[in-house]
Structure formats: C-alpha cells, structure tokens
Design a protein around this motif. Structure first.
Motif, PDB file in Angstrom:
ATOM      1  N   VAL A   1      58.979  -5.711  46.302  1.00  0.00           N
ATOM      2  CA  VAL A   1      59.964  -5.039  47.146  1.00  0.00           C
ATOM      3  C   VAL A   1      61.234  -4.800  46.339  1.00  0.00           C
ATOM      4  CG1 VAL A   1      61.455  -5.319  49.172  1.00  0.00           C
ATOM      5  CG2 VAL A   1      59.017  -5.862  49.328  1.00  0.00           C
TER       6      VAL A   1
ATOM      7  N   GLY B   1      67.297  -6.843  50.343  1.00  0.00           N
ATOM      8  CA  GLY B   1      66.757  -6.682  51.689  1.00  0.00           C
ATOM      9  C   GLY B   1      66.984  -5.293  52.253  1.00  0.00           C
TER      10      GLY B   1
ATOM     11  N   TYR C   1      64.186  -3.463  54.029  1.00  0.00           N
ATOM     12  CA  TYR C   1      63.856  -3.932  55.373  1.00  0.00           C
ATOM     13  C   TYR C   1      64.710  -3.262  56.456  1.00  0.00           C
ATOM     14  CZ  TYR C   1      61.165  -7.341  52.814  1.00  0.00           C
ATOM     15  OH  TYR C   1      60.251  -7.921  51.976  1.00  0.00           O
ATOM     16  N   GLN C   2      65.733  -2.549  56.054  1.00  0.00           N
ATOM     17  CA  GLN C   2      66.496  -1.760  57.021  1.00  0.00           C
ATOM     18  C   GLN C   2      65.728  -0.508  57.439  1.00  0.00           C
ATOM     19  OE1 GLN C   2      70.427  -0.973  55.493  1.00  0.00           O
ATOM     20  NE2 GLN C   2      70.772  -3.138  54.999  1.00  0.00           N
TER      21      GLN C   2
ATOM     22  N   LYS D   1      59.462  -2.601  57.970  1.00  0.00           N
ATOM     23  CA  LYS D   1      59.265  -4.029  58.227  1.00  0.00           C
ATOM     24  C   LYS D   1      58.845  -4.769  56.962  1.00  0.00           C
ATOM     25  CE  LYS D   1      58.109  -3.546  63.085  1.00  0.00           C
ATOM     26  NZ  LYS D   1      57.070  -3.665  64.116  1.00  0.00           N
ATOM     27  N   GLY D   2      58.262  -4.034  56.036  1.00  0.00           N
ATOM     28  CA  GLY D   2      57.805  -4.648  54.799  1.00  0.00           C
ATOM     29  C   GLY D   2      57.071  -3.634  53.946  1.00  0.00           C
TER      30      GLY D   2
END
Length: 192
Positions: free
Chosen positions: A18, A32, A35-36, A39-40
């Motif tokens: 990621v 992160g 993830y906004q 979901k993944g």
C-alpha cells in the motif's frame, strides 16, 4: 488506480505494498492516504479492474461504424482499432499475464468474459454477418477470429518483450499483410 496497475503489472499484486502505491500515486507513503479512497488493496484492485474492463466495450463502437461498403477498409479499420486497443491495455495485459492464476475464480471469470469472450463474440458476429449478407457459407469463424485476434496480440507482445519484430515489420506492413490474409480467405470463400 493507474499507479496500482503499473505496480501490479511490474511487481505483482502480493509484492506491491500500500505504501508503494501511495508513493507512486503522489501520496505520502504509509500515511494511510489510500484508505481515504479504498478500504484496502483488494478494493483498489477490484475498482481498477472494473475501470479497465469498462473500456473494453469500445469494440462495439468500432463495429458500429461498419459496414463501410468495402471489406478492405473495414478490415483495416478493425486492425488499427485492435492494435491501438492493445496499446491502451498494455499494463492490464501485463498484469493479467502475471497474476491471472492468482486471482480469485470470480475475478478470472470476469476478466475472461470481458477481455476474451465478449470481444471474440463481437468479431465472430461481424464476420458472420459479412458472409451471410453475401449468401456464402462461412468458414469456422470461431477459429478464424482466434487466429486473427491472437496474431495481433502476439505481434504487439514481441515488440514489448524484445523491442523488435522479425523482419522489422512495422504496424503498416503488419496491417497490410493481415488484411491481405483475411481477404484471401474471404476470396477463397467467394466474399470480397
């Protein structure tokens, strides 16, 4: 999605983190930020595949321009369209060749339907209509479509893999020979 597709094609789905996707997309790595939007990584993969596959429906638009009243012109149009489509789908093709056997059965079936079955059926239907309009019993159109379409894929793949084509055949020469081969089959059957 563009960054993820490129990384999945180069390194594989499992090997692509990621953080690497975030960095390639211009986001802060391991922040992160992905993830906004998703979901993944799995949801990103599914969204990316859906987007890429939605573009596969463009063959319908190319065939809708037919008939032109000239089989040579129609074949040339379809050949140019297919080579351009292969170029647009280069990253997706690399990803599928690398990862298809690792994808869930449902995703593989969806890829097969959209990348293979649907376009082949459209080409077969177009070929069949051309033969039927002329009142000629067509050859094995499923096999013919396979030969015609896959010869183009192989032509493009040779250049991608090795950076060269035997005999330095360029797109113009390839398309001309491809069209002549189809016309020879059509002529042999009485369609020209």
């Amino acid at each position: 999605m563009d960054a993820a597709l490129k990384l999945f094609a180069e390194h594989g789905y499992k090997a692509t983190t990621v953080g690497a996707i975030e960095k390639a997309a211009g986001l802060a790595p391991r922040s992160g930020a992905l993830y906004q939007h998703f979901k993944g990584k799995q949801q990103l993969l599914e969204a990316m595949l859906d987007r890429e596959l939605s573009e596969m429906d463009e063959l319908v638009h190319a065939i809708a321009m037919l008939p032109l009243g000239d089989l040579r012109a129609e074949l040339t149009l379809l050949a140019r369209w297919n080579l351009a489509s292969l170029d647009r789908r280069a990253e997706l093709i690399r990803f599928v060749r690398r990862e298809a056997d690792l994808l869930p059965k449902r995703q593989r079936a969806k890829l097969y339907s959209r990348l293979v079955a649907r376009p082949y059926a459209q080409v077969v239907a177009w070929l069949e209509s051309r033969f039927r309009e002329a009142g000629i019993d067509p050859p094995d159109l499923d096999a013919l479509a396979l030969i015609l379409i896959e010869s183009m894929s192989s032509y493009r793949e040779l250049d991608r893999l090795f950076g060269q084509i035997p005999g330095q055949v360029d797109d113009g020469r390839f398309i001309d020979a491809w069209v002549e081969a189809v016309l020879a089959i059509a002529h042999q059957r009485g369609l020209s």
